[in-house]
Design a protein around this motif. Structure first.
Motif, PDB file in Angstrom:
ATOM      1  N   MET A  42       0.845  -1.152  -0.114  1.00 12.31           N
ATOM      2  CA  MET A  42       0.089  -0.202  -0.003  1.00 12.31           C
ATOM      3  C   MET A  42       0.806   1.265   0.247  1.00 12.31           C
ATOM      4  O   MET A  42       1.712   1.371   0.940  1.00 12.31           O
ATOM      5  CB  MET A  42      -0.916  -0.104   1.161  1.00 12.31           C
ATOM      6  CG  MET A  42      -2.087   1.053   1.368  1.00 12.31           C
ATOM      7  SD  MET A  42      -2.873   1.085   2.881  1.00 12.31           S
ATOM      8  CE  MET A  42      -3.864  -0.529   2.694  1.00 12.31           C
ATOM      9  N   SER A  95      -5.016   3.100  -1.414  1.00 10.49           N
ATOM     10  CA  SER A  95      -5.449   2.009  -0.785  1.00 10.49           C
ATOM     11  C   SER A  95      -5.970   0.972  -1.655  1.00 10.49           C
ATOM     12  O   SER A  95      -6.108  -0.283  -1.257  1.00 10.49           O
ATOM     13  CB  SER A  95      -6.703   2.271   0.114  1.00 10.49           C
ATOM     14  OG  SER A  95      -7.489   2.993  -0.601  1.00 10.49           O
ATOM     15  N   GLY A  96      -6.165   1.412  -2.886  1.00 12.66           N
ATOM     16  CA  GLY A  96      -6.605   0.351  -3.799  1.00 12.66           C
ATOM     17  C   GLY A  96      -8.259   0.132  -3.624  1.00 12.66           C
ATOM     18  O   GLY A  96      -8.941   0.882  -4.273  1.00 12.66           O
ATOM     19  N   GLU A  97      -8.524  -0.567  -2.711  1.00 10.66           N
ATOM     20  CA  GLU A  97     -10.022  -0.642  -2.421  1.00 10.66           C
ATOM     21  C   GLU A  97     -10.533   0.492  -1.979  1.00 10.66           C
ATOM     22  O   GLU A  97     -10.082   1.496  -1.207  1.00 10.66           O
ATOM     23  CB  GLU A  97      -9.937  -1.702  -1.406  1.00 10.66           C
ATOM     24  CG  GLU A  97     -11.540  -2.403  -1.186  1.00 10.66           C
ATOM     25  CD  GLU A  97     -11.817  -3.509  -1.595  1.00 10.66           C
ATOM     26  OE1 GLU A  97     -13.097  -3.823  -1.730  1.00 10.66           O
ATOM     27  OE2 GLU A  97     -10.840  -4.409  -1.411  1.00 10.66           O
ATOM     28  N   ARG A  98     -11.625   0.703  -2.595  1.00 11.73           N
ATOM     29  CA  ARG A  98     -12.462   1.919  -2.109  1.00 11.73           C
ATOM     30  C   ARG A  98     -13.653   1.401  -1.392  1.00 11.73           C
ATOM     31  O   ARG A  98     -14.357   0.658  -1.642  1.00 11.73           O
ATOM     32  CB  ARG A  98     -13.129   2.746  -3.549  1.00 11.73           C
ATOM     33  CG  ARG A  98     -11.939   3.288  -4.650  1.00 11.73           C
ATOM     34  CD  ARG A  98     -11.301   4.442  -3.530  1.00 11.73           C
ATOM     35  NE  ARG A  98     -10.100   4.963  -4.440  1.00 11.73           N
ATOM     36  CZ  ARG A  98      -8.720   4.544  -4.472  1.00 11.73           C
ATOM     37  NH1 ARG A  98      -8.336   3.720  -3.681  1.00 11.73           N
ATOM     38  NH2 ARG A  98      -7.858   5.271  -5.273  1.00 11.73           N
ATOM     39  N   TYR A  99     -14.104   2.141  -0.472  1.00 15.21           N
ATOM     40  CA  TYR A  99     -15.351   1.995   0.263  1.00 15.21           C
ATOM     41  C   TYR A  99     -16.230   3.203   0.221  1.00 15.21           C
ATOM     42  O   TYR A  99     -16.053   4.252   0.478  1.00 15.21           O
ATOM     43  CB  TYR A  99     -15.194   1.740   1.835  1.00 15.21           C
ATOM     44  CG  TYR A  99     -14.057   0.624   2.123  1.00 15.21           C
ATOM     45  CD1 TYR A  99     -14.784  -0.721   1.713  1.00 15.21           C
ATOM     46  CD2 TYR A  99     -12.814   0.630   2.416  1.00 15.21           C
ATOM     47  CE1 TYR A  99     -13.736  -1.743   1.972  1.00 15.21           C
ATOM     48  CE2 TYR A  99     -11.819  -0.414   2.365  1.00 15.21           C
ATOM     49  CZ  TYR A  99     -12.335  -1.604   2.203  1.00 15.21           C
ATOM     50  OH  TYR A  99     -11.648  -2.692   2.227  1.00 15.21           O
ATOM     51  N   ASN A 100     -17.642   2.854  -0.320  1.00 12.58           N
ATOM     52  CA  ASN A 100     -18.512   3.844  -0.656  1.00 12.58           C
ATOM     53  C   ASN A 100     -19.657   3.787   0.466  1.00 12.58           C
ATOM     54  O   ASN A 100     -20.640   3.110   0.803  1.00 12.58           O
ATOM     55  CB  ASN A 100     -19.185   3.444  -1.897  1.00 12.58           C
ATOM     56  CG  ASN A 100     -20.274   4.525  -2.145  1.00 12.58           C
ATOM     57  OD1 ASN A 100     -20.619   5.473  -1.716  1.00 12.58           O
ATOM     58  ND2 ASN A 100     -20.977   4.196  -3.348  1.00 12.58           N
ATOM     59  N   MET A 107     -23.148   1.288  -1.882  1.00 14.41           N
ATOM     60  CA  MET A 107     -22.458   0.297  -2.312  1.00 14.41           C
ATOM     61  C   MET A 107     -23.127  -1.146  -2.712  1.00 14.41           C
ATOM     62  O   MET A 107     -23.844  -1.634  -1.855  1.00 14.41           O
ATOM     63  CB  MET A 107     -21.472   0.024  -1.069  1.00 14.41           C
ATOM     64  CG  MET A 107     -20.235  -0.748  -1.128  1.00 14.41           C
ATOM     65  SD  MET A 107     -18.982  -0.549   0.015  1.00 14.41           S
ATOM     66  CE  MET A 107     -17.874  -1.705  -0.386  1.00 14.41           C
ATOM     67  N   ALA A 133     -18.775  -6.919  -3.864  1.00 16.33           N
ATOM     68  CA  ALA A 133     -17.816  -6.993  -5.099  1.00 16.33           C
ATOM     69  C   ALA A 133     -18.317  -8.106  -5.976  1.00 16.33           C
ATOM     70  O   ALA A 133     -18.620  -8.209  -7.094  1.00 16.33           O
ATOM     71  CB  ALA A 133     -16.515  -7.016  -4.707  1.00 16.33           C
ATOM     72  N   GLY A 174      -9.686   6.538   0.286  1.00 10.67           N
ATOM     73  CA  GLY A 174     -10.743   5.732  -0.249  1.00 10.67           C
ATOM     74  C   GLY A 174     -11.830   5.392   0.456  1.00 10.67           C
ATOM     75  O   GLY A 174     -12.583   4.540   0.228  1.00 10.67           O
ATOM     76  N   GLY A 191     -14.181  -1.929   5.669  1.00 11.62           N
ATOM     77  CA  GLY A 191     -14.421  -0.419   5.421  1.00 11.62           C
ATOM     78  C   GLY A 191     -14.736   0.322   6.752  1.00 11.62           C
ATOM     79  O   GLY A 191     -14.053   1.494   6.544  1.00 11.62           O
ATOM     80  N   ARG A 208     -11.250   0.820   8.436  1.00 12.21           N
ATOM     81  CA  ARG A 208     -10.375   1.790   7.963  1.00 12.21           C
ATOM     82  C   ARG A 208     -10.879   3.337   8.187  1.00 12.21           C
ATOM     83  O   ARG A 208     -10.303   4.220   8.428  1.00 12.21           O
ATOM     84  CB  ARG A 208     -10.424   1.736   6.288  1.00 12.21           C
ATOM     85  CG  ARG A 208      -9.493   2.649   5.778  1.00 12.21           C
ATOM     86  CD  ARG A 208      -8.750   2.804   4.338  1.00 12.21           C
ATOM     87  NE  ARG A 208      -8.546   1.540   3.698  1.00 12.21           N
ATOM     88  CZ  ARG A 208      -8.819   1.298   2.489  1.00 12.21           C
ATOM     89  NH1 ARG A 208      -9.117   2.230   1.570  1.00 12.21           N
ATOM     90  NH2 ARG A 208      -8.571   0.106   1.813  1.00 12.21           N
TER      91      ARG A 208
END
Ligand code: PLP
Length: 372
Positions: free
Chosen positions: A1, A15-20, A27, A30, A331, A356, A359
């Motif tokens: 990261m 972070s690569g992964e996004r959390y909405n 959201m 995935a 993210g 999420g 984070r």
């Protein structure tokens, strides 16, 4: 990261992964997004895209049937209830409820618990006389408990909003009433088990826990399906839609397909007990952190706090733009509170993983260390 810093020392995490954390459209898991992508050109080997599937054909009817069966199983819906897949969102139902459920001149009871209840009241009032059974205090800290509801035994129904998406308040118990209990569950249907038999009607827009916008799901007790009032267009009549298995006109096919995938996904996760435990855990992690903090504050009374939309403020609102900027860089997207309430809102629908929330907690701790 990869991790670099803003000029003021705040970390920027690639972070690569996004959390909405949006309140809706929200959201999607995935796995569901991947399945939509995979099946889009050719649905189940039919040689047709789901977007092209005729609603009158056996494949689409089968899909609707599967979705209904999954919903029935998840919520243990009794056999005297019908499931309707309707166009439009919950806002359409605000007006359609009185037109479908009340005789001309008959009144309905409404609990005013916050922003969405007030919207439902304003719209229903255009069509019928209403009695407000209780109202939340002006600061929207709490929902009036059932003991304080001034019910009218002659009302055609009693309407509640099970989760106030904009205000972070959630009804924890549903009383048994002598008139049909009607609930707007747009933001918490399928996030916890429910005593469906206590309700006359439940409705929910799909774009939070059930996929995408364009579909409103209704669960309605048989005896409430009445011949349509004069002037009510047929596609908006619950009785006529029930007679035609929600295919009186072209249903929102793609939104129904997405709902079917979401329902299957919830079953695969273990069902509503599992969803409820996960949502409780995610929200409690946030509330405990907020309550112990000097920077964040949540003014909702603990017993009425929503497990789905965690709303809080920064004691110094001037810090909000920095908070959102750092969140987005980490993210963590769409944390802005509803326009009517301000502050921060973390929407923790079923698809929001624990990672999420963890984070978000890391960001909140770090932000407080630098600004508290
Ligand atoms: C509780 C509640 N009711 C109704 C609505 C309105 O839904 P729609 O915009 O789909 O009509 C929302 C949307 O956020 C909501 O949260």
């Amino acid at each position: 990261m990869a991790c670099t810093c803003f000029p003021d020392g705040a970390p920027v995490v690639d972070s690569g992964e996004r959390y909405n954390f949006a309140a809706g459209p929200a959201m999607l898991p995935a796995a569901v997004l991947a399945q939509i992508q995979d099946e889009l050109p050719d649905w189940r080997g039919s040689g047709q895209s789901m977007l092209e599937l005729p609603f009158t054909g056996a494949p689409f009817k089968g899909l609707m049937h599967e979705a209904e069966q999954d919903l029935r199983e998840l919520l243990a819906i009794p056999s005297n209830y019908r499931v309707l897949f309707m166009h439009g969102g919950a806002t359409c139902q605000f007006g359609l409820l009185p037109l479908n459920l009340l005789a001309p001149g008959q009144s309905a009871d409404y609990l005013n618990s916050g922003y969405w209840a007030a919207k439902a009241i304003a719209e229903a009032r255009r069509h019928a006389p209403l009695n407000i059974i209780a109202s939340a205090s002006e600061d929207l800290r709490a929902i009036p408990p059932p003991e304080q509801w001034r019910l009218d035994p002659r009302a055609g129904y009693c309407h509640v909003t099970s989760n106030e998406t904009a205000n972070g308040l959630q009804l924890q118990h549903f009383p048994e009433l002598s008139v049909p209990l009607v609930a707007d569950m747009s933001s918490d249907l399928l996030t916890r088990p429910l005593p469906v038999e206590r309700f006359g009607l439940i409705y929910a827009s799909a774009q939070k826990n059930l996929g995408i916008a364009g579909l409103c799901l209704l669960i309605v007790r048989d005896d409430l399906l009445k011949a349509p009032r004069a002037g009510l267009p047929s596609p908006f009549s619950y009785a006529l839609q029930a007679e035609q298995q929600s295919r009186l006109c072209t249903p929102p096919t793609f939104a129904t397909y997405c709902a079917a995938l979401m329902l299957r996904w919830i079953r695969q996760q273990g069902g509503l007990e599992v969803m409820a435990r996960a949502n409780e855990h995610k929200s409690q992690l946030l509330y405990q952190h907020i309550d112990a903090s000097d920077l964040y504050q949540c003014h909702q009374q603990p017993a009425d706090r929503s497990a789905i939309n965690v709303c809080f403020h920064l004691r110094d609102p001037r810090l909000l733009p920095d908070f959102f900027r750092e969140a987005a860089a980490a993210g963590l997207l769409n944390l802005q509170g509803h326009a009517a309430s301000g502050g921060v809102r973390a929407s923790l629908y079923n698809a929001m993983p624990l990672a999420g929330v963890e984070r978000l907690l890391t960001l909140m701790r770090d932000f407080e260390r630098r600004h508290g």
